[in-house]
Design an enzyme around this catalytic site. Structure first.
Site, mmCIF file in Angstrom:
data_model
loop_
_atom_site.group_PDB
_atom_site.id
_atom_site.type_symbol
_atom_site.label_atom_id
_atom_site.label_comp_id
_atom_site.label_asym_id
_atom_site.label_seq_id
_atom_site.Cartn_x
_atom_site.Cartn_y
_atom_site.Cartn_z
ATOM 1 C CG HIS A 8 -1.825 1.269 1.377
ATOM 2 N ND1 HIS A 8 -2.969 0.995 1.034
ATOM 3 C CD2 HIS A 8 -1.444 2.267 1.902
ATOM 4 C CE1 HIS A 8 -3.729 2.346 1.164
ATOM 5 N NE2 HIS A 8 -2.564 3.195 1.701
ATOM 6 C CD GLU A 9 1.661 3.674 3.666
ATOM 7 O OE1 GLU A 9 1.833 4.703 3.205
ATOM 8 O OE2 GLU A 9 0.747 3.270 4.235
ATOM 9 C CG HIS B 2 0.163 5.920 -0.809
ATOM 10 N ND1 HIS B 2 -1.026 6.337 -1.523
ATOM 11 C CD2 HIS B 2 -0.202 5.849 0.404
ATOM 12 C CE1 HIS B 2 -2.053 6.302 -0.619
ATOM 13 N NE2 HIS B 2 -1.533 5.802 0.562
ATOM 14 C CG HIS C 121 -5.959 6.647 0.066
ATOM 15 N ND1 HIS C 121 -5.804 7.630 0.930
ATOM 16 C CD2 HIS C 121 -5.079 5.534 0.315
ATOM 17 C CE1 HIS C 121 -4.779 7.142 1.825
ATOM 18 N NE2 HIS C 121 -4.349 6.012 1.568
ATOM 19 C CE1 TYR D 211 -6.473 4.184 3.807
ATOM 20 C CE2 TYR D 211 -7.886 6.238 4.638
ATOM 21 C CZ TYR D 211 -6.560 5.761 4.472
ATOM 22 O OH TYR D 211 -5.501 6.097 4.925
HETATM 23 ZN ZN LIG Z 1 -2.718 5.259 2.083
#
Ligand SMILES: [Zn+2]
Length: 263
Positions: free
Chosen positions: A163-164, A167, A173, A219
């Site tokens: 996930h990171e 980014h 997101h 999320y």
């Molecule tokens: Zn995030």
């Protein structure tokens, strides 16, 4: 059952404690309880960080507008051999076991995309993986050293690492997509007005790909909810669709990397 505020606070605190040190005891990613989604895990880990974070885990850009980043020069550069080499360093605070977990999460990019994470030699732009207070990253390539934080006590999971990293590759997101209102309902009444900005839509480049409930960038349904157990995000029309998974990149997560970087 109606809980008193102090009882629910205690419950939250206990939940937080349970999640506070879930990683090394048994190895692998299995220890996150199935009831804890990736957002809860990230947001719990980020409680108390001093960094200014957007949407829970995005480092606030100091010199540029993150939204513009998507379309501008904040992608990592492709080499003449068609591979996108991304230099990185890993803090010596991590154990060799933790470094292996990071390598393991990176290997998926190596096998499924043209992204290649390579140990930094003297390159100017690079990702510095550090054990800071929380799980967070900048959006896209910022230029120079950019921190990707994976706190040892709460972020060393295969899915959270990916996930990171996503980014840092430039992905936002999923629920902030420009067209998200067709796919999820944001329950503003369950969200602290001070945190409402975390749910603002962004001018995203959706790459003509479908809205992906199963994205690792989506999320969970109770992210930033101030009503304990109530949804801040509800999928529509079927409210039972799963969101907030943390197993690893979805089919479309991988496809989008290949599309964005022209792999
Ligand atoms: Zn995030």
């Amino acid at each position: 059952m109606k809980m008193t505020p102090s009882a629910s606070l205690l419950l939250l605190l206990l939940l937080g404690l349970c999640q506070a040190h879930p990683l090394m005891e048994e190895g692998g990613e299995e220890e996150i309880s199935d009831t804890v989604d990736i957002t809860t895990q990230i947001l719990t880990s980020n409680n108390g960080t001093d960094e200014i974070l957007l949407e829970g885990d995005l480092l606030a850009p100091r010199t540029r507008n993150a939204m513009v980043c998507w379309y501008q020069s904040c992608m990592w550069k492709k080499a003449s051999n068609g591979l996108v080499m991304i230099p990185f360093t890993v803090s010596s605070e991590f154990t060799s076991w933790e470094r292996q977990l990071i390598d393991y999460a990176m290997n998926t990019y190596h096998s499924k995309t043209c992204i290649r994470f390579v140990p930094r030699q003297n390159e100017y732009d690079y990702i510095s993986i550090e054990n800071k207070a929380g799980c967070f990253s900048s959006l896209g390539r910022t230029g120079g050293r950019q921190v990707l934080s994976l706190n040892r006590q709460g972020c060393l999971y295969y899915g959270i690492i990916q996930h990171e990293i996503n980014h840092a590759l430039g992905f936002q997101h999923e629920q902030t997509r420009s067209d998200r209102d067709y796919y999820v309902r944001i329950n503003w009444e369950n969200i602290d007005p001070q945190m409402a900005y975390n749910f603002y839509k962004q001018n995203t480049n959706n790459l003509d790909t479908p809205y992906d409930y199963s994205s690792i960038m989506h999320y969970g349904r109770t992210a930033f909810s101030i009503q304990y157990g109530k949804d801040s995000i509800t999928p529509i029309p079927d409210p039972n669709v799963q969101i907030g998974q943390r197993q690893g990149m979805s089919y479309w997560d991988i496809m989008r990397i290949n599309m964005l970087y022209g792999c």
